[in-house]
Design an enzyme around this catalytic site. Structure first.
Site, PDB file in Angstrom:
ATOM      1  N   ARG A 195      -2.941  -4.637  18.004  1.00  0.00           N
ATOM      2  CA  ARG A 195      -1.577  -4.175  17.929  1.00  0.00           C
ATOM      3  C   ARG A 195      -1.547  -2.875  18.722  1.00  0.00           C
ATOM      4  NH1 ARG A 195       1.407  -1.198  14.036  1.00  0.00           N
ATOM      5  NH2 ARG A 195      -0.270  -1.173  12.535  1.00  0.00           N
ATOM      6  N   ARG A 220       0.805  -1.215   0.000  1.00  0.00           N
ATOM      7  CA  ARG A 220       0.000   0.000   0.000  1.00  0.00           C
ATOM      8  C   ARG A 220       0.843   1.273   0.000  1.00  0.00           C
ATOM      9  NH1 ARG A 220      -1.958  -1.881   5.382  1.00  0.00           N
ATOM     10  NH2 ARG A 220      -0.730  -0.832   6.976  1.00  0.00           N
ATOM     11  N   ARG A 227       6.636   6.300  -6.675  1.00  0.00           N
ATOM     12  CA  ARG A 227       6.343   7.253  -7.752  1.00  0.00           C
ATOM     13  C   ARG A 227       7.601   7.713  -8.456  1.00  0.00           C
ATOM     14  NH1 ARG A 227       3.271  10.538  -3.603  1.00  0.00           N
ATOM     15  NH2 ARG A 227       1.241   9.537  -3.514  1.00  0.00           N
ATOM     16  N   GLU A 241       6.832   7.553  19.233  1.00  0.00           N
ATOM     17  CA  GLU A 241       5.949   6.380  19.149  1.00  0.00           C
ATOM     18  C   GLU A 241       6.765   5.105  19.210  1.00  0.00           C
ATOM     19  OE1 GLU A 241       2.553   8.198  16.217  1.00  0.00           O
ATOM     20  OE2 GLU A 241       3.098   6.096  16.001  1.00  0.00           O
ATOM     21  N   ASP A 284     -10.380   3.519   8.849  1.00  0.00           N
ATOM     22  CA  ASP A 284      -9.904   4.892   8.882  1.00  0.00           C
ATOM     23  C   ASP A 284     -11.097   5.780   9.239  1.00  0.00           C
ATOM     24  OD1 ASP A 284      -7.164   4.965   8.501  1.00  0.00           O
ATOM     25  OD2 ASP A 284      -7.315   4.777   6.324  1.00  0.00           O
ATOM     26  N   ARG A 307       8.702   6.503  15.205  1.00  0.00           N
ATOM     27  CA  ARG A 307       8.643   7.840  14.613  1.00  0.00           C
ATOM     28  C   ARG A 307       8.405   8.892  15.680  1.00  0.00           C
ATOM     29  NH1 ARG A 307       2.807   8.349  11.516  1.00  0.00           N
ATOM     30  NH2 ARG A 307       1.555   7.808  13.322  1.00  0.00           N
ATOM     31  N   TYR A 318     -10.324  -2.599  11.039  1.00  0.00           N
ATOM     32  CA  TYR A 318      -9.430  -1.474  10.872  1.00  0.00           C
ATOM     33  C   TYR A 318     -10.115  -0.434   9.994  1.00  0.00           C
ATOM     34  CZ  TYR A 318      -5.620   1.601  10.485  1.00  0.00           C
ATOM     35  OH  TYR A 318      -4.876   2.741  10.590  1.00  0.00           O
TER      36      TYR A 318
HETATM   37  P1  FAD Z   1     -13.246   5.066  19.010  1.00  0.00           P
HETATM   38  O1  FAD Z   1     -12.688   6.387  18.599  1.00  0.00           O
HETATM   39  O2  FAD Z   1     -12.348   4.120  19.668  1.00  0.00           O
HETATM   40  O3  FAD Z   1     -14.507   5.341  19.944  1.00  0.00           O
HETATM   41  C1  FAD Z   1     -15.085   4.363  20.772  1.00  0.00           C
HETATM   42  C2  FAD Z   1     -15.429   5.005  22.086  1.00  0.00           C
HETATM   43  O4  FAD Z   1     -16.177   4.106  22.882  1.00  0.00           O
HETATM   44  C3  FAD Z   1     -14.188   5.379  22.905  1.00  0.00           C
HETATM   45  O5  FAD Z   1     -14.234   6.760  23.245  1.00  0.00           O
HETATM   46  C4  FAD Z   1     -14.280   4.479  24.125  1.00  0.00           C
HETATM   47  O6  FAD Z   1     -13.774   5.083  25.306  1.00  0.00           O
HETATM   48  C5  FAD Z   1     -15.770   4.258  24.232  1.00  0.00           C
HETATM   49  N1  FAD Z   1     -16.143   3.035  24.960  1.00  0.00           N
HETATM   50  C6  FAD Z   1     -15.625   1.791  24.806  1.00  0.00           C
HETATM   51  N2  FAD Z   1     -16.194   0.938  25.683  1.00  0.00           N
HETATM   52  C7  FAD Z   1     -17.099   1.652  26.393  1.00  0.00           C
HETATM   53  C8  FAD Z   1     -17.989   1.338  27.451  1.00  0.00           C
HETATM   54  N3  FAD Z   1     -18.071   0.101  27.974  1.00  0.00           N
HETATM   55  N4  FAD Z   1     -18.763   2.326  27.966  1.00  0.00           N
HETATM   56  C9  FAD Z   1     -18.697   3.587  27.485  1.00  0.00           C
HETATM   57  N5  FAD Z   1     -17.866   3.949  26.482  1.00  0.00           N
HETATM   58  C10 FAD Z   1     -17.075   2.990  25.941  1.00  0.00           C
HETATM   59  N6  FAD Z   1      -7.702   7.165  10.731  1.00  0.00           N
HETATM   60  C11 FAD Z   1      -7.495   8.027   9.713  1.00  0.00           C
HETATM   61  O7  FAD Z   1      -8.395   8.236   8.895  1.00  0.00           O
HETATM   62  N7  FAD Z   1      -6.312   8.697   9.589  1.00  0.00           N
HETATM   63  C12 FAD Z   1      -5.291   8.542  10.466  1.00  0.00           C
HETATM   64  O8  FAD Z   1      -4.229   9.177  10.331  1.00  0.00           O
HETATM   65  C13 FAD Z   1      -5.476   7.617  11.539  1.00  0.00           C
HETATM   66  N8  FAD Z   1      -4.493   7.417  12.431  1.00  0.00           N
HETATM   67  C14 FAD Z   1      -4.690   6.518  13.456  1.00  0.00           C
HETATM   68  C15 FAD Z   1      -3.657   6.334  14.374  1.00  0.00           C
HETATM   69  C16 FAD Z   1      -3.810   5.438  15.425  1.00  0.00           C
HETATM   70  C17 FAD Z   1      -2.710   5.236  16.427  1.00  0.00           C
HETATM   71  C18 FAD Z   1      -5.028   4.706  15.527  1.00  0.00           C
HETATM   72  C19 FAD Z   1      -5.213   3.706  16.625  1.00  0.00           C
HETATM   73  C20 FAD Z   1      -6.048   4.897  14.620  1.00  0.00           C
HETATM   74  C21 FAD Z   1      -5.904   5.812  13.568  1.00  0.00           C
HETATM   75  N9  FAD Z   1      -6.934   6.051  12.672  1.00  0.00           N
HETATM   76  C22 FAD Z   1      -6.725   6.932  11.640  1.00  0.00           C
HETATM   77  C23 FAD Z   1      -8.267   5.394  12.817  1.00  0.00           C
HETATM   78  C24 FAD Z   1      -9.274   6.225  13.653  1.00  0.00           C
HETATM   79  O9  FAD Z   1      -8.744   6.411  14.951  1.00  0.00           O
HETATM   80  C25 FAD Z   1     -10.623   5.483  13.735  1.00  0.00           C
HETATM   81  O10 FAD Z   1     -11.152   5.333  12.447  1.00  0.00           O
HETATM   82  C26 FAD Z   1     -11.718   6.150  14.588  1.00  0.00           C
HETATM   83  O11 FAD Z   1     -11.220   6.720  15.759  1.00  0.00           O
HETATM   84  C27 FAD Z   1     -12.768   5.115  14.943  1.00  0.00           C
HETATM   85  O12 FAD Z   1     -13.842   5.691  15.639  1.00  0.00           O
HETATM   86  P2  FAD Z   1     -14.797   4.799  16.552  1.00  0.00           P
HETATM   87  O13 FAD Z   1     -15.893   5.692  17.009  1.00  0.00           O
HETATM   88  O14 FAD Z   1     -15.160   3.553  15.851  1.00  0.00           O
HETATM   89  O15 FAD Z   1     -13.874   4.319  17.752  1.00  0.00           O
HETATM   90  N1  UDP Z   2       6.944   1.437   6.085  1.00  0.00           N
HETATM   91  C1  UDP Z   2       8.327   1.419   6.032  1.00  0.00           C
HETATM   92  N2  UDP Z   2       9.015   2.581   6.219  1.00  0.00           N
HETATM   93  C2  UDP Z   2       8.391   3.759   6.447  1.00  0.00           C
HETATM   94  C3  UDP Z   2       6.977   3.786   6.484  1.00  0.00           C
HETATM   95  C4  UDP Z   2       6.272   2.595   6.302  1.00  0.00           C
HETATM   96  O1  UDP Z   2       8.920   0.374   5.842  1.00  0.00           O
HETATM   97  O2  UDP Z   2       9.073   4.779   6.622  1.00  0.00           O
HETATM   98  C5  UDP Z   2       6.228   0.152   5.907  1.00  0.00           C
HETATM   99  C6  UDP Z   2       5.837  -0.507   7.225  1.00  0.00           C
HETATM  100  O3  UDP Z   2       6.010  -1.892   7.079  1.00  0.00           O
HETATM  101  C7  UDP Z   2       4.366  -0.199   7.341  1.00  0.00           C
HETATM  102  C8  UDP Z   2       3.936  -0.226   5.874  1.00  0.00           C
HETATM  103  O4  UDP Z   2       5.043   0.338   5.190  1.00  0.00           O
HETATM  104  O5  UDP Z   2       3.689  -1.154   8.103  1.00  0.00           O
HETATM  105  C9  UDP Z   2       2.680   0.541   5.599  1.00  0.00           C
HETATM  106  O6  UDP Z   2       2.869   1.886   5.970  1.00  0.00           O
HETATM  107  P1  UDP Z   2       1.719   2.766   6.589  1.00  0.00           P
HETATM  108  O7  UDP Z   2       2.190   4.146   6.720  1.00  0.00           O
HETATM  109  O8  UDP Z   2       0.464   2.486   5.849  1.00  0.00           O
HETATM  110  O9  UDP Z   2       1.730   2.179   8.065  1.00  0.00           O
HETATM  111  P2  UDP Z   2       0.650   1.659   9.076  1.00  0.00           P
HETATM  112  O10 UDP Z   2      -0.671   2.266   8.727  1.00  0.00           O
HETATM  113  O11 UDP Z   2       0.750   0.176   8.941  1.00  0.00           O
HETATM  114  O12 UDP Z   2       1.218   2.164  10.366  1.00  0.00           O
END
Ligand code: FAD
Ligand code: UDP
Length: 370
Positions: free
Chosen positions: A247, A170, A174, A304, A354, A278, A352
């Site tokens: 994870r 993914r 380029r 992180e 977004d 990072r 998973y």
């Molecule tokens: P959540 O945001 O987890 O909301 C669920 C809520 O339910 C939480 O507030 C929790 O506390 C609550 N809850 C759980 N159990 C209970 C309970 N028993 N009682 C009351 N409340 C409860 N997406 C992107 O598009 N771009 C990004 O760059 C991106 N980066 C990410 C980076 C990380 C590290 C992670 C983990 C995710 C990332 N995502 C990203 C994904 C994004 O975080 C999710 O798509 C989004 O937050 C999901 O929303 P949700 O409402 O399903 O879950």
């Molecule tokens: N990756 C890498 N070097 C980088 C950034 C990403 O090797 O500087 C690899 C890494 O294995 C990662 C995958 O590319 O899991 C996909 O990258 P992405 O940014 O989508 O990471 P993720 O959403 O898995 O954190």
């Protein structure tokens, strides 16, 4: 009943569904176990900087309907994700593009870059069998060794030869000078932070914070006709079939008394020795300015670290492997038998998602349900 819907979780899924339900004339109560709304997209103001508390979130989508919807609740800035890779002090542009190839090999034209990749990918014969082979066959050994191997092994805690090849597919490659990490039509960060955006979604809606649904289930169930549950599906069933795995990632935040630490929102440390994967410097998501448009004299960085998840830790990324997929399927069967319960979102569907996908999914559910 006092409410039509009890919504468990004030994350994006819960907030979008709640908003739509109220729009459709329903009475809604949102309960959230954390002391704040917005779930994992929560941002916290530190010295005028919106700090992404649960990991950096960059909104990007190709879904026009979702973009038109969410921009009603926040104005988005022009932030474009273009991380920099730091390999033992050498800096490279990401994703892999002409800037990267020029720095790595001194090549100047796309033709020269293509020839270099071609020469290096020859060592892989036939279908790539694992991530290492896939990476070399995409960009060659030099880039694999400096920009992929160490980062990937830190992130996944496993050797690249033991990882599936699709993970690396993914990442764009380029032959142009384009540092935009995402191939998305729309991209940006909500001005004023994600928390404000979710506040706008929940405007006028009753929200009870610090309220764990599972600990107060009977009493809360008695308040509403239907429940929309966005917490972990295995927790709902008291882990009766076993625990779904995640994870995890650990953040170390630091407030520094300098205006500029790394000059970019994200720098990936792609060597094996640096323990973090990072560093995020949050102010650059909003170009270093506070809400009044002034330069911010301090900065907040987050290192992180990838960490092994164990029950009780914050669940971040669902693990999409066979074992967990099969366990989820069993929980899903139980969920389908529950009366008046909707399971949604990242944890409720163990998927998973977004942000754009979770918004689309909540809107979809609202359309079917309301
Ligand atoms: P959540 O945001 O987890 O909301 C669920 C809520 O339910 C939480 O507030 C929790 O506390 C609550 N809850 C759980 N159990 C209970 C309970 N028993 N009682 C009351 N409340 C409860 N997406 C992107 O598009 N771009 C990004 O760059 C991106 N980066 C990410 C980076 C990380 C590290 C992670 C983990 C995710 C990332 N995502 C990203 C994904 C994004 O975080 C999710 O798509 C989004 O937050 C999901 O929303 P949700 O409402 O399903 O879950
Ligand atoms: N990756 C890498 N070097 C980088 C950034 C990403 O090797 O500087 C690899 C890494 O294995 C990662 C995958 O590319 O899991 C996909 O990258 P992405 O940014 O989508 O990471 P993720 O959403 O898995 O954190």
């Amino acid at each position: 009943m006092k409410y039509d819907y009890l919504i468990v979780g004030a994350g994006l899924y819960g907030a979008v569904f709640a908003h739509e339900a109220v729009n459709a004339g329903k009475k809604v109560l949102v309960v959230e176990k954390r002391p704040h709304i917005a779930g994992n997209v929560y941002t916290e103001d530190v010295e005028g900087i919106n700090v992404h508390k649960y990991g950096a979130h960059i909104f990007h989508t190709n879904n026009k309907k979702v973009w038109e919807y969410i921009t009603k609740f926040a104005e988005f800035n022009r932030f474009t994700n273009s991380p920099v890779a730091n390999y033992k002090g050498e800096l490279y542009s990401l994703p892999f593009n002409m800037y990267t190839f020029n720095k790595m090999w001194g090549v100047v034209t796309p033709e020269e870059a293509a020839a270099k990749i071609e020469e290096q990918r020859k060592e892989i014969k036939g279908e790539p069998k694992n991530l290492e082979e896939q990476a070399i066959s995409l960009v060659g050994r030099d880039i694999y060794e400096k920009l992929i191997k160490g980062y990937t092994e830190k992130q996944w805690g496993r050797d690249c030869k033991e990882l599936p090849s699709f993970i690396i597919k993914r990442l764009p490659v380029r032959l142009t000078f384009d540092n935009n990490y995402f191939n998305a039509l729309y991209q940006g960060i909500p001005v004023g932070g994600y928390t404000k955006m979710v506040e706008n979604l929940l405007d006028g809606i009753e929200v009870r914070l610090d309220t764990d649904y599972l600990k107060n289930k009977q009493e809360l169930d008695a308040l509403a006709d239907k429940v929309v549950y966005t917490g972990p599906i295995d927790a709902y069933f008291d882990f009766s079939l076993g625990t779904l795995e995640y994870r995890s990632v650990r953040f170390e935040n630091e407030l520094l008394d300098i205006p500029n630490y790394q000059g970019n929102a994200a720098v990936n440390y792609t060597d094996r020795e640096t323990p973090w994967t990072r560093i995020i410097e949050h102010k650059w998501f909003e170009f270093g300015k506070n809400k009044d448009g002034n330069d911010i004299p301090k900065t907040v960085i987050s290192r992180e670290y990838s960490s092994e998840w164990k029950p009780g830790d914050e669940p971040y990324y669902p693990v999409n492997d066979e074992k967990n997929g099969a366990l989820y399927a069993e929980y899903k069967k139980l969920a389908d038998k529950e009366q008046n319960m909707i399971f949604g979102g990242r944890l409720g569907e163990y998927k998973y998602y977004d942000m754009d996908a979770v918004i689309a999914s909540a809107l979809d559910m609202a359309e079917r349900e309301l």
